[in-house]
Design a protein around this motif. Structure first.
Motif, PDB file in Angstrom:
ATOM      1  N   PHE A  30       3.881   0.785   1.774  1.00  0.00           N
ATOM      2  CA  PHE A  30       3.313   0.158   2.964  1.00  0.00           C
ATOM      3  C   PHE A  30       3.279  -1.361   2.802  1.00  0.00           C
ATOM      4  O   PHE A  30       3.060  -1.879   1.704  1.00  0.00           O
ATOM      5  N   VAL A  67       1.235  -4.485   4.542  1.00  0.00           N
ATOM      6  CA  VAL A  67       0.076  -4.749   5.390  1.00  0.00           C
ATOM      7  C   VAL A  67      -0.038  -6.240   5.664  1.00  0.00           C
ATOM      8  O   VAL A  67       0.009  -7.060   4.737  1.00  0.00           O
ATOM      9  N   ILE A 116      -6.907  -1.488   3.553  1.00  0.00           N
ATOM     10  CA  ILE A 116      -6.048  -1.183   2.407  1.00  0.00           C
ATOM     11  C   ILE A 116      -6.669  -0.081   1.556  1.00  0.00           C
ATOM     12  O   ILE A 116      -5.973   0.823   1.068  1.00  0.00           O
ATOM     13  N   VAL A 161      -6.014   3.174   3.309  1.00  0.00           N
ATOM     14  CA  VAL A 161      -4.632   3.616   3.091  1.00  0.00           C
ATOM     15  C   VAL A 161      -4.495   4.220   1.699  1.00  0.00           C
ATOM     16  O   VAL A 161      -3.852   5.257   1.514  1.00  0.00           O
ATOM     17  N   ARG A 162      -5.128   3.592   0.715  1.00  0.00           N
ATOM     18  CA  ARG A 162      -5.058   4.107  -0.651  1.00  0.00           C
ATOM     19  C   ARG A 162      -5.705   5.489  -0.755  1.00  0.00           C
ATOM     20  O   ARG A 162      -5.210   6.371  -1.465  1.00  0.00           O
ATOM     21  N   HIS A 179      -3.213   7.892   0.788  1.00  0.00           N
ATOM     22  CA  HIS A 179      -1.926   7.923   0.075  1.00  0.00           C
ATOM     23  C   HIS A 179      -2.135   7.353  -1.333  1.00  0.00           C
ATOM     24  O   HIS A 179      -1.748   6.216  -1.618  1.00  0.00           O
ATOM     25  N   SER A 201       0.803   5.702  -3.313  1.00  0.00           N
ATOM     26  CA  SER A 201       1.674   4.751  -2.616  1.00  0.00           C
ATOM     27  C   SER A 201       1.619   3.346  -3.226  1.00  0.00           C
ATOM     28  O   SER A 201       0.674   2.990  -3.927  1.00  0.00           O
ATOM     29  N   ILE A 214       1.508  -0.634  -2.139  1.00  0.00           N
ATOM     30  CA  ILE A 214       1.068  -1.401  -0.975  1.00  0.00           C
ATOM     31  C   ILE A 214       1.311  -2.887  -1.223  1.00  0.00           C
ATOM     32  O   ILE A 214       0.814  -3.446  -2.213  1.00  0.00           O
ATOM     33  N   ALA A 250       0.411  -6.441   0.285  1.00  0.00           N
ATOM     34  CA  ALA A 250      -0.622  -6.955   1.182  1.00  0.00           C
ATOM     35  C   ALA A 250      -0.474  -8.463   1.348  1.00  0.00           C
ATOM     36  O   ALA A 250      -0.594  -9.219   0.375  1.00  0.00           O
ATOM     37  N   ILE A 259      -0.936  -2.338  -5.934  1.00  0.00           N
ATOM     38  CA  ILE A 259      -1.198  -3.176  -4.756  1.00  0.00           C
ATOM     39  C   ILE A 259      -0.842  -4.613  -5.106  1.00  0.00           C
ATOM     40  O   ILE A 259      -1.386  -5.183  -6.053  1.00  0.00           O
ATOM     41  N   TYR A 264      10.560  -3.475  -2.695  1.00  0.00           N
ATOM     42  CA  TYR A 264      10.860  -2.316  -1.851  1.00  0.00           C
ATOM     43  C   TYR A 264      12.263  -1.790  -2.103  1.00  0.00           C
ATOM     44  O   TYR A 264      13.253  -2.486  -1.868  1.00  0.00           O
TER      45      TYR A 264
END
Length: 519
Positions: free
Chosen positions: A61, A63, A72, A75-76, A79, A82, A84, A86, A112, A128
């Motif tokens: 993700f 954000v 956040i 979301v954690r 998921h 995942s 993230i 930010a 994160i 990514y």
């Protein structure tokens, strides 16, 4: 500096938050400069959970807007495995938010990544990997976007820029990933030691690309042959053979099956020619050259499996494979980089058009002439085949040159070539599409390759490294080399894999098993 840049710099440097208030639920909430709050003044956690529940499932993700980090954290919770990314408005705002406990909590999470919005594209490109994480989930915090107009515009712009690059890269990997992996394995399996190489550095290295303008500069090449060290791209090489022009070196990086057509008509003019093959190059082309007894130098242009093999060879004391810069993946840049690394201070490039000239896509005498003439018939002449090649994508006028057109892809190649020249301190002077480059202080590196390569011991090392990978503990941007080496092939598998088999561990195992099959 333009007014827009000054205005953009002003807004991007402004501090978005000015204070913190305590919500009804007892949690700190950052306050914008106009008095509005980033989160609910009553229950920011409940608000964040509601927003997160509307998001699609995913493992990666991005954000826009952190604030108190409640979204956040939501979301954690949904998921937990995942990654993230930010983005916050500025480094000043990030420092300001460190007074909020929930922000400090996400800062300690290694999955994160927090950064200012100006670094969005760079972070996306770094972390990514579509093959690993699947689709990208983008979340824009509504109150943050409303209060930070310049920031959200910059965020969206950078996401678009990075997405185009990532999409193009993944598309190429998905198409060629398994082909590249097979070629690397076959070339390593049938590896031959490099020949001794010396270069006449007093000559000008002429890079012969296969653009249509090369036809008009062939007379220059033949008339000055004794003062030139001709480095031909594989496509131009076939045409030179037909014209009886000796090439000192030929560079080939294309892994496609059709690329071996460049080497089907070898004759006595190839005596003394050095063939520089990327490890990704088509093995049939390598075999054709080897049968003629020509010198071969294996290099690599950045494929992670080639890099992994090169590092292994270097650790064993056999030497590394020479790395060439291919820019956006073009053989012209790889050939130019070879000449620069060989130590030539004078480099010229002919046929490096990156465009179509007077309705022609390539110089005369390439393999396409033979291919299209073979297929030519009364209702489908070879001219139609060339036109189909020419108009397969939208044409764009090339600068102010009459009769010269380019495409978006060719423009990217042209820009990459210019960037390569700039990064090597080379000056450019265009004369009839002949680009002369000169550097006063060339930095040459030894042109060599691995003295030998034991595919059996390499395979054992690969097995050992792969068996030690813990997929559950992988951190973003910290993948071991053995895993990175499998990503291009895994991308090919992802395109056709059923949903249940599209997780990265399964795809990596498929790529790994194919290497074992080849070896």
């Amino acid at each position: 500096m333009s007014f827009y840049r000054i205005l953009k710099g002003y807004y991007m440097s402004k501090t978005l938050y000015t204070s913190v208030l305590i919500s009804k639920s007892g949690l700190p909430v950052p306050v914008f400069s106009d008095g509005h709050t980033m989160h609910s003044r009553y229950d920011p956690v409940r608000e964040a959970d509601k927003t997160a529940s509307l998001m699609k499932d995913g493992s990666f993700f991005l954000v826009a807007g952190i604030g108190g980090a409640y979204l956040i954290q939501a979301v954690r919770r949904l998921h937990p495995e995942s990654v993230i990314l930010a983005a916050e408005n500025s480094r000043k705002d990030i420092e300001f938010l460190k007074r909020i406990p929930s922000f400090l909590d996400i800062s300690a999470d290694k999955k994160i990544i927090i950064f200012p919005v100006e670094n969005t594209a760079r972070m996306l490109l770094r972390y990514y990997l579509p093959c690993v994480y699947g689709s990208l989930g983008i979340v824009e915090h509504q109150s943050w976007a409303a209060e930070n107009v310049s920031g959200i515009v910059e965020f969206r712009k950078q996401v678009d820029e990075a997405s185009r690059i990532i999409s193009a890269d993944f598309s190429v990997q998905a198409h060629f990933g398994r082909i590249w992996q097979r070629n690397i394995c076959m070339n390593l399996k049938n590896y031959c030691p490099p020949v001794d190489i010396s270069f006449p550095l007093n000559k000008t290295a002429l890079i012969a690309a296969a653009g249509p303008s090369l036809d008009s500069t062939v007379s220059y090449i033949t008339g000055n042959r004794d003062s030139l060290y001709v480095v031909a791209t594989d496509t131009a090489f076939g045409s030179f053979v037909k014209r009886g022009i000796h090439c000192d070196a030929v560079v080939s990086i294309d892994g496609q099956e059709i690329s071996h057509n460049h080497f089907m008509e070898l004759d006595d003019t190839v005596s003394g020619t050095l063939f520089v093959f990327d490890l990704c190059a088509n093995p049939a082309a390598v075999r054709a050259v080897r049968k003629r007894g020509c010198g071969i130098l294996f290099v690599h242009t950045g494929h992670p499996l080639s890099q992994y093999a090169s590092q292994y060879s270097e650790r064993l004391g056999n030497g590394a494979f020479m790395q060439l810069d291919s820019g956006a993946g073009t053989v012209t840049i790889a050939a130019a980089d070879f000449a620069a690394k060989a130590g030539f201070s004078n480099i010229a490039a002919a046929g490096a058009d990156f465009s179509y000239l007077n309705g022609k896509s390539y110089m005369k005498g390439t393999y396409l002439d033979a291919l299209y003439n073979t297929e030519s018939c009364r209702i489908f002449p070879c001219e139609t085949a060339f036109d189909r090649l020419l108009f397969r994508t939208q044409l764009i006028p090339y600068k102010d040159y009459a009769g010269r057109f380019t495409t978006a892809v060719l423009q990217s190649y042209d820009a990459a070539f210019e960037n390569w020249a700039d990064s090597n301190n080379l000056r450019k002077d265009e004369r009839d599409f002949l680009k002369f480059c000169r550097t006063e202080h060339p930095e040459s590196s030894p042109v060599s390759s691995a003295k030998s390569f034991d595919i059996s011991s390499f395979t054992k090392q690969l097995k050992s490294d792969f068996s030690s990978v813990d997929f559950s503990s992988l951190l973003p941007g910290e993948f071991p080399p053995v895993l990175l080496s499998l990503i291009p092939a895994a991308a090919s598998f992802r395109i056709n894999a059923p949903e249940k088999d599209s997780n990265f561990e399964a795809l990596a195992n498929l790529a790994y098993s194919e290497i074992l099959r080849y070896n």
